[in-house]
Design a protein around this motif. Structure first.
Motif, short mmCIF file in Angstrom:
data_model
loop_
_atom_site.label_atom_id
_atom_site.label_comp_id
_atom_site.label_asym_id
_atom_site.label_seq_id
_atom_site.Cartn_x
_atom_site.Cartn_y
_atom_site.Cartn_z
N LYS A 3 14.54 -23.54 -33.22
CA LYS A 3 14.04 -22.80 -32.05
C LYS A 3 13.92 -23.72 -30.84
CE LYS A 3 10.43 -19.70 -30.44
NZ LYS A 3 9.23 -18.91 -30.79
N ARG A 4 14.37 -23.22 -29.69
CA ARG A 4 14.23 -23.92 -28.41
C ARG A 4 13.68 -22.93 -27.39
NH1 ARG A 4 15.37 -26.98 -31.77
NH2 ARG A 4 16.81 -28.75 -31.75
N SER A 5 12.77 -23.38 -26.56
CA SER A 5 12.23 -22.50 -25.53
C SER A 5 12.95 -22.73 -24.22
CB SER A 5 10.73 -22.75 -25.34
OG SER A 5 10.52 -23.91 -24.56
N ARG A 6 12.80 -21.78 -23.30
CA ARG A 6 13.42 -21.92 -21.98
C ARG A 6 12.82 -23.09 -21.21
NH1 ARG A 6 12.66 -15.92 -19.80
NH2 ARG A 6 10.70 -16.27 -20.93
N ALA A 7 11.58 -23.47 -21.56
CA ALA A 7 10.93 -24.59 -20.89
C ALA A 7 11.26 -25.93 -21.52
CB ALA A 7 9.41 -24.38 -20.89
N GLY A 8 12.07 -25.90 -22.59
CA GLY A 8 12.50 -27.15 -23.20
C GLY A 8 11.73 -27.59 -24.41
N ALA A 9 10.82 -26.76 -24.91
CA ALA A 9 10.08 -27.12 -26.12
C ALA A 9 10.99 -26.98 -27.33
CB ALA A 9 8.85 -26.22 -26.27
N VAL A 10 10.74 -27.83 -28.33
CA VAL A 10 11.69 -28.01 -29.42
C VAL A 10 11.04 -27.80 -30.77
CG1 VAL A 10 13.18 -29.72 -30.57
CG2 VAL A 10 13.06 -29.66 -28.07
N GLY A 11 11.73 -27.09 -31.64
CA GLY A 11 11.48 -27.14 -33.06
C GLY A 11 10.24 -26.45 -33.59
N VAL A 12 9.88 -26.85 -34.81
CA VAL A 12 8.79 -26.23 -35.55
C VAL A 12 7.50 -26.24 -34.74
CG1 VAL A 12 7.27 -26.54 -37.55
CG2 VAL A 12 9.75 -26.69 -37.83
N MET A 13 7.17 -27.37 -34.11
CA MET A 13 5.92 -27.50 -33.38
C MET A 13 6.07 -27.14 -31.91
SD MET A 13 3.77 -28.35 -35.73
CE MET A 13 2.31 -28.94 -34.88
N GLN A 14 7.27 -26.77 -31.48
CA GLN A 14 7.52 -26.40 -30.09
C GLN A 14 6.91 -27.42 -29.13
OE1 GLN A 14 9.44 -23.33 -28.67
NE2 GLN A 14 10.24 -24.44 -30.44
N ILE A 15 7.30 -28.67 -29.32
CA ILE A 15 6.81 -29.76 -28.49
C ILE A 15 7.92 -30.22 -27.57
CG2 ILE A 15 7.39 -31.53 -30.24
CD1 ILE A 15 4.75 -32.95 -29.30
N LYS A 16 7.57 -30.56 -26.33
CA LYS A 16 8.57 -31.00 -25.38
C LYS A 16 8.93 -32.47 -25.62
CE LYS A 16 8.43 -29.66 -21.13
NZ LYS A 16 7.99 -29.43 -19.73
N PRO A 17 10.18 -32.84 -25.40
CA PRO A 17 10.58 -34.24 -25.57
C PRO A 17 9.72 -35.20 -24.75
CG PRO A 17 12.52 -32.85 -25.40
CD PRO A 17 11.35 -31.96 -25.11
N ALA A 18 9.36 -34.81 -23.52
CA ALA A 18 8.55 -35.71 -22.69
C ALA A 18 7.17 -35.94 -23.30
CB ALA A 18 8.40 -35.11 -21.28
N THR A 19 6.60 -34.92 -23.92
CA THR A 19 5.32 -35.09 -24.58
C THR A 19 5.45 -36.00 -25.79
OG1 THR A 19 4.67 -32.86 -23.88
CG2 THR A 19 3.40 -33.85 -25.66
#
Length: 512
Positions: free
Chosen positions: A369-385
């Motif tokens: 899963k990927r969000s339109r805001a760039g959050a990634v994966g199971v935990m929907q965490i952004k790469p910058a975070t």
């Protein structure tokens, strides 16, 4: 039972917002925080007559004690009404209020305007949300003037409050069973069965009356199992539908509606545990004038009148929001991620079941899963975070690293923002999860507002949650609520013994 199906059924009636939790920035200096959407700038509908919370707080304050009768309320310009948030009776979406109780109170305010001859300055209704077990104590203390909370009239309640003329009578309380519940051909089949209800509900009294009858005949009693007071009837019906709880009790009109929404409940219309009940608004016992006015309104708006039937159709029959459910099966994803939640839960002091519940809410455990805001994966965490020095986890496209980064970020939020000794472990976790969804700066502001308005900034349910519903909207409120329901489902399912929390981890108290 497959846990994926169980969770889908547990959430089928929830309005689930799945916007990625880490899809934005809240303006904190470090690390980049989850999405922190600004409060809705749109004012409530211009035609909405109910007193705005800010107006109310500027006057008396939502939790200030006050006693007076109807004439005193007319003089000061508002009447405080206690309500209980639920997806049927009262809920907020930012500045927008909805639900059967809300609509009924709008009608009540219009009724007052006509009764008082359309004064230049009318009497406004100030809605004060409280937890269900707080309704009657709050009325007794003078924290509200009456309660519109779908209350059944009982002798015990009538000893402490007055009830106005009922909106409905001949109401039946029905047993509702699910896939894990007993087969019921007659009421005696409940002997020895487990039924989950709130201890503050009239349903407990009804079950105890049945147990008295069972005892007189030598039958094993019903095992009445208390549930958390923040779980409303709709929540319990979802958990029964999922097979998490075997059975519960509901008023017939609520049970019949949710029977149309849920796929795996059986409403036992032929086996009422209480008949002939009345549902009415409860008034402080020292306000007989107000009781008379509320009774006059109720006589004109009973179930069966045109206005009330329109409202019932709107909220109990025509709704599509209750049918927005989840789809699919997630057993394989659960098995693929269980070890990671156990490992990082132990490392960072979280119950792995709680982490699993959060991840299910975020992504349904879907690493793709990927969000339109760039959050990634199971935990929907952004790469910058994930890359920030307070987290420092690379390659979050890999499920192991993704879960590690999300859990480490949760630990950072908890340990930076929610360290006060006054916060109980359960609420520390709930506040942390809210910050993961809405951003720590936003939750800090919500806690401050809760403190300023007399609520407890260290408690989520019924306190900070109430402010969040108004200032942020339903997303964060339902986000945290859904996680707790998923957690209950996980913790009661033997299929998940493989990810039970190892000894030594910080267990969350107050759920399950």
């Amino acid at each position: 039972m497959k846990i994926g199906r169980l969770l889908c059924r547990a959430a089928v009636a929830a309005v689930v917002f799945t916007a990625s939790a880490c899809g934005g920035s809240d303006g904190d200096e470090r690390p980049p925080a989850p999405a922190d959407v600004e409060p809705s700038s749109a004012a409530a509908d211009a035609s909405e007559p109910l007193l705005e919370l800010a107006e109310y707080e500027a006057g008396l304050g939502s939790l200030a004690e006050w006693r007076g009768d109807f004439d005193d309320m007319v003089e000061r310009g508002f009447i405080r009404v206690l309500v209980v948030p639920s997806r049927t009776h009262y809920f907020l979406d930012g500045a927008t209020q909805r639900g059967l109780s809300y609509e009924g109170l709008r009608e009540f305010e219009s009724f007052l305007e006509q009764k008082l001859g359309h004064p230049t300055v009318g009497v406004r209704v100030a809605i004060v949300p409280v937890r269900r077990d707080e309704v009657l104590p709050a009325l007794e203390r003078g924290l509200g003037d009456f309660a519109a909370a779908n209350l059944t009239v009982t002798p015990e309640r009538s000893e402490v409050v007055d009830f106005a003329f009922p909106f409905a009578d001949n109401v039946r309380e029905l047993v509702v069973t699910g896939p894990s519940g007993p087969a019921l051909a007659e009421l005696d089949d409940l002997s020895g069965a487990e039924v989950h209800v709130r201890m503050s509900s009239s349903f407990r009294d009804s079950l105890e009356a049945v147990n008295d009858d069972f005892a007189s005949r030598g039958l094993e009693p019903i095992r009445i199992v208390p549930v958390e007071e923040y779980l409303e009837t709709e929540d319990l019906l979802e958990l029964v539908d999922a097979g998490v709880f075997p059975a519960t009790v509901a008023d017939e009109h609520i049970a019949r509606f949710w029977d149309e929404v849920l796929d795996h409940v059986t409403v036992h219309t032929e086996l009422p545990i209480r008949e002939g009940s009345a549902i009415a608004w409860a008034v402080r016992s020292d306000a007989p004038g107000l009781t008379e006015v509320v009774s006059e309104f109720a006589r004109k708006h009973r179930v069966g009148t045109l206005t009330t039937n329109v409202l019932l159709n709107r909220y109990l029959r025509d709704n599509t929001w209750a049918r927005d459910g989840l789809e699919g099966r997630d057993q394989e994803r659960l098995e693929a991620t269980a070890e990671f939640f156990r490992t990082y839960g132990a490392r960072y002091g979280f119950d792995p079941l709680m982490l699993t519940a959060l991840a299910y809410q975020e992504s349904r455990l879907d690493q793709s899963k990927r969000s339109r805001a760039g959050a990634v994966g199971v935990m929907q965490i952004k790469p910058a975070t994930a890359a920030d020095r307070n987290v420092g986890i690379a390659d979050i496209d890999q499920v192991d690293n993704n879960i590690h980064a999300g859990v480490k970020y949760l630990a950072f939020l908890r340990d930076r923002y929610f360290t006060e000794a006054e916060i109980e472990p359960f609420d520390r976790t709930m506040l942390t999860f809210a910050a993961y969804n809405a951003g720590p700066a936003r939750v800090a502001a919500l806690r401050k507002e809760a403190r300023d308005t007399g609520l407890d900034p260290n408690r989520w349910f019924g306190h900070v949650e109430s402010i969040a519903a108004r200032r942020v909207g339903r997303e964060t409120v339902l986000y945290v609520a859904n996680i707790t329901k998923y957690y209950i489902a996980y913790s009661r399912t033997q299929a998940l013994e493989s990810i039970s929390a190892p000894s030594g981890t910080n267990q969350v108290k107050g759920t399950g």
